[in-house]
Design a protein around this motif. Sequence first.
Motif, PDB file in Angstrom:
ATOM      1  N   LYS A   4      30.212  47.102  63.781  1.00 55.34           N
ATOM      2  CA  LYS A   4      30.740  45.760  64.002  1.00 55.34           C
ATOM      3  C   LYS A   4      32.147  45.593  63.404  1.00 55.34           C
ATOM      4  O   LYS A   4      32.614  44.479  63.212  1.00 55.34           O
ATOM      5  N   ILE A   5      32.765  46.713  63.108  1.00 50.74           N
ATOM      6  CA  ILE A   5      34.160  46.710  62.631  1.00 50.74           C
ATOM      7  C   ILE A   5      34.897  47.742  63.478  1.00 50.74           C
ATOM      8  O   ILE A   5      34.849  48.938  63.200  1.00 50.74           O
ATOM      9  N   GLN A   6      35.549  47.273  64.523  1.00 47.03           N
ATOM     10  CA  GLN A   6      36.057  48.176  65.544  1.00 47.03           C
ATOM     11  C   GLN A   6      37.562  48.013  65.772  1.00 47.03           C
ATOM     12  O   GLN A   6      38.104  46.911  65.634  1.00 47.03           O
ATOM     13  N   PRO A   7      38.240  49.089  66.145  1.00 47.62           N
ATOM     14  CA  PRO A   7      39.660  48.976  66.528  1.00 47.62           C
ATOM     15  C   PRO A   7      39.826  48.043  67.721  1.00 47.62           C
ATOM     16  O   PRO A   7      38.894  47.855  68.513  1.00 47.62           O
ATOM     17  N   ILE A   8      41.033  47.495  67.850  1.00 44.69           N
ATOM     18  CA  ILE A   8      41.306  46.615  68.987  1.00 44.69           C
ATOM     19  C   ILE A   8      42.124  47.332  70.055  1.00 44.69           C
ATOM     20  O   ILE A   8      42.053  46.979  71.235  1.00 44.69           O
ATOM     21  N   ASN A   9      42.940  48.304  69.658  1.00 42.20           N
ATOM     22  CA  ASN A   9      43.709  49.121  70.596  1.00 42.20           C
ATOM     23  C   ASN A   9      44.461  48.286  71.630  1.00 42.20           C
ATOM     24  O   ASN A   9      44.295  48.458  72.838  1.00 42.20           O
ATOM     25  N   LEU A  10      45.285  47.377  71.142  1.00 42.01           N
ATOM     26  CA  LEU A  10      46.077  46.538  72.034  1.00 42.01           C
ATOM     27  C   LEU A  10      47.527  47.013  72.050  1.00 42.01           C
ATOM     28  O   LEU A  10      48.155  47.173  71.006  1.00 42.01           O
ATOM     29  N   GLN A  11      48.041  47.230  73.232  1.00 43.16           N
ATOM     30  CA  GLN A  11      49.419  47.684  73.418  1.00 43.16           C
ATOM     31  C   GLN A  11      50.126  46.708  74.347  1.00 43.16           C
ATOM     32  O   GLN A  11      49.751  46.550  75.507  1.00 43.16           O
ATOM     33  N   GLY A  12      51.149  46.031  73.823  1.00 45.84           N
ATOM     34  CA  GLY A  12      51.937  45.132  74.641  1.00 45.84           C
ATOM     35  C   GLY A  12      53.275  45.736  74.979  1.00 45.84           C
ATOM     36  O   GLY A  12      53.556  46.901  74.669  1.00 45.84           O
ATOM     37  N   LYS A  13      54.121  44.941  75.610  1.00 40.91           N
ATOM     38  CA  LYS A  13      55.472  45.394  75.944  1.00 40.91           C
ATOM     39  C   LYS A  13      56.338  45.504  74.695  1.00 40.91           C
ATOM     40  O   LYS A  13      57.223  46.354  74.605  1.00 40.91           O
ATOM     41  N   HIS A  14      56.081  44.636  73.699  1.00 37.82           N
ATOM     42  CA  HIS A  14      56.943  44.550  72.518  1.00 37.82           C
ATOM     43  C   HIS A  14      56.258  44.995  71.231  1.00 37.82           C
ATOM     44  O   HIS A  14      56.921  45.521  70.333  1.00 37.82           O
ATOM     45  N   VAL A  15      54.960  44.757  71.107  1.00 38.18           N
ATOM     46  CA  VAL A  15      54.238  45.063  69.872  1.00 38.18           C
ATOM     47  C   VAL A  15      52.869  45.643  70.208  1.00 38.18           C
ATOM     48  O   VAL A  15      52.373  45.495  71.334  1.00 38.18           O
ATOM     49  N   ALA A  16      52.255  46.261  69.211  1.00 41.68           N
ATOM     50  CA  ALA A  16      50.943  46.878  69.417  1.00 41.68           C
ATOM     51  C   ALA A  16      50.235  47.008  68.080  1.00 41.68           C
ATOM     52  O   ALA A  16      50.847  46.918  67.013  1.00 41.68           O
ATOM     53  N   SER A  17      48.924  47.227  68.151  1.00 42.03           N
ATOM     54  CA  SER A  17      48.154  47.520  66.939  1.00 42.03           C
ATOM     55  C   SER A  17      46.845  48.190  67.326  1.00 42.03           C
ATOM     56  O   SER A  17      46.210  47.826  68.324  1.00 42.03           O
ATOM     57  N   ARG A  18      46.469  49.150  66.509  1.00 41.69           N
ATOM     58  CA  ARG A  18      45.181  49.818  66.721  1.00 41.69           C
ATOM     59  C   ARG A  18      44.040  49.025  66.086  1.00 41.69           C
ATOM     60  O   ARG A  18      43.007  48.817  66.675  1.00 41.69           O
ATOM     61  N   GLY A  19      44.238  48.597  64.811  1.00 38.24           N
ATOM     62  CA  GLY A  19      43.163  47.936  64.097  1.00 38.24           C
ATOM     63  C   GLY A  19      42.116  48.948  63.656  1.00 38.24           C
ATOM     64  O   GLY A  19      42.261  50.153  63.866  1.00 38.24           O
ATOM     65  N   PRO A  20      41.011  48.473  63.083  1.00 37.85           N
ATOM     66  CA  PRO A  20      40.703  47.065  62.789  1.00 37.85           C
ATOM     67  C   PRO A  20      41.372  46.580  61.511  1.00 37.85           C
ATOM     68  O   PRO A  20      42.006  47.361  60.800  1.00 37.85           O
ATOM     69  N   LEU A  21      41.197  45.294  61.239  1.00 34.50           N
ATOM     70  CA  LEU A  21      41.672  44.682  60.003  1.00 34.50           C
ATOM     71  C   LEU A  21      40.471  44.551  59.066  1.00 34.50           C
ATOM     72  O   LEU A  21      39.514  43.837  59.395  1.00 34.50           O
ATOM     73  N   PRO A  22      40.470  45.198  57.919  1.00 34.01           N
ATOM     74  CA  PRO A  22      39.273  45.236  57.072  1.00 34.01           C
ATOM     75  C   PRO A  22      39.104  44.015  56.175  1.00 34.01           C
ATOM     76  O   PRO A  22      38.976  44.127  54.954  1.00 34.01           O
ATOM     77  N   ILE A  23      39.088  42.831  56.783  1.00 37.52           N
ATOM     78  CA  ILE A  23      38.917  41.586  56.025  1.00 37.52           C
ATOM     79  C   ILE A  23      37.839  40.751  56.706  1.00 37.52           C
ATOM     80  O   ILE A  23      37.967  40.411  57.890  1.00 37.52           O
ATOM     81  N   PRO A  24      36.773  40.389  55.990  1.00 34.00           N
ATOM     82  CA  PRO A  24      35.718  39.552  56.578  1.00 34.00           C
ATOM     83  C   PRO A  24      36.221  38.140  56.860  1.00 34.00           C
ATOM     84  O   PRO A  24      37.311  37.746  56.419  1.00 34.00           O
ATOM     85  N   PRO A  25      35.447  37.343  57.576  1.00 35.36           N
ATOM     86  CA  PRO A  25      35.856  35.965  57.869  1.00 35.36           C
ATOM     87  C   PRO A  25      35.857  35.087  56.626  1.00 35.36           C
ATOM     88  O   PRO A  25      35.148  35.348  55.658  1.00 35.36           O
TER      89      PRO A  25
END
Length: 440
Positions: free
Chosen positions: A185-206
């Motif tokens: 339940k802690i997974q990478p997001i793997n988002l790639q945009g035209k200008h910015v990107a991030s693999r993730g995940p962010l290790p901080i609970p809600p």
Amino acid sequence: MSKRQMILGMQLGNGYGSQPMAWKAPGVGPANYTNFDAQVRYAQAAERGKFAFLFLPDFAGMSKGPEQEAPMLNLDPMMTLAAIARGTERIGLVATGSTTFNEPYNTARQFKTLDVMSHGRAGWNAVTTSDPLVAANYGQEIAPRPERYERAHETIQIAQALWGSWEKDAWIKDPATSQFADAGKIQPINLQGKHVASRGPLPIPPSEQGQPVVFQAGGGDYGLGLAGRYANAVIGATFTIEDSKAQRDAVRKAAVDAGRDPDEIKYFAGVMPAIAGSKREALDRRVALGREVFPARVPYLGAMLGLPLDVSQIDQPLTREQLEAARPSPFDPRSQRAYEVAQEGWSIRGILAHGVIDYHPTPVGTAEETADHLQEWFEAEAVDGFWVSIDVYEDGIDTFVDQVVPILQEGGLYPTDYQGTTLRDHLGVPEQYGQDPRLS
């Protein structure tokens, strides 16, 4: 159905106040420019007045020489709010963070850290940056407006995805089973945009509110597009009830166009009150605060009125001939108010003391004058609330809290206590964790 109530936020800047010479005001510590204890004390005073949030604008540069005026925005907003978070319990903490010169992972990490530190009180005023002075501090140039807003959309989407990448029930923390978290339940997001990107995940609970609330303060169609899709609060600048109502309606429509409920987004107009025991005393206070800066504003006031004005006339009212020739400038929305004040016969210094060149409307006089201004705009449904810029924090916050707030509370317009513990509670906006599933 419960009665609609006003929401108040308070601008917090350089440790002195919103007026340029507040650093010289009686009782103000000249070293408050870097005094975090003073910032915490001012935040505690606002919390006593049940303000929903503090709002920290930002400018990552210095636009003018500091020979006489202290720069209005100096300390890092996130560091300032981290200090304030440890000295307060309920008030929301909203910092401005540029989407132009910050990477989404850094932004997501900092704001969610502030959110868990404050137990769910953080907000991100997500804005683009258009000032070349700021760009120079990052060794860059300002990109065209469409490109800046493309990057802003990508940055907010990635930040929200990172906030949700640690799912709500992922943190097990069970010593008996030796399981700290559910890795599935802690997974990478793997988002790639035209200008910015991030693999993730962010290790901080809600946090207690899930994730930070998104604010927006940009104008025009680009700003509305950003606000309509992501924001729960919009920080506005307007000078008439009619214009404020139009801006609020536009913000609400933008939310509907994005597939959201318009009540999910709150609109806040600015106000810069001048409060004293009488109108004359309030004007005298502003005259004292503006003694060094008013002479330089005389030519601009003349431009607002369509007149050539000379500083030698600063302590005299406009002549009959000048009043007859005066016309409000169509290029500055503050000009109509300046024209009306001039027609009342005040000296030029007195006109300026009415705040006609301030960035927001300035009700001048007793606490009742300010309360009436807030009530009139609120009951006209021109706003959901206000972000209040206090002239001198040292005494002005207490004056507002002790004199204006009780008037609003007695009229049933303003809560007598916080109705929850998180910023979402204070704003009355829905829970969100991760990206909004309604947005494609």
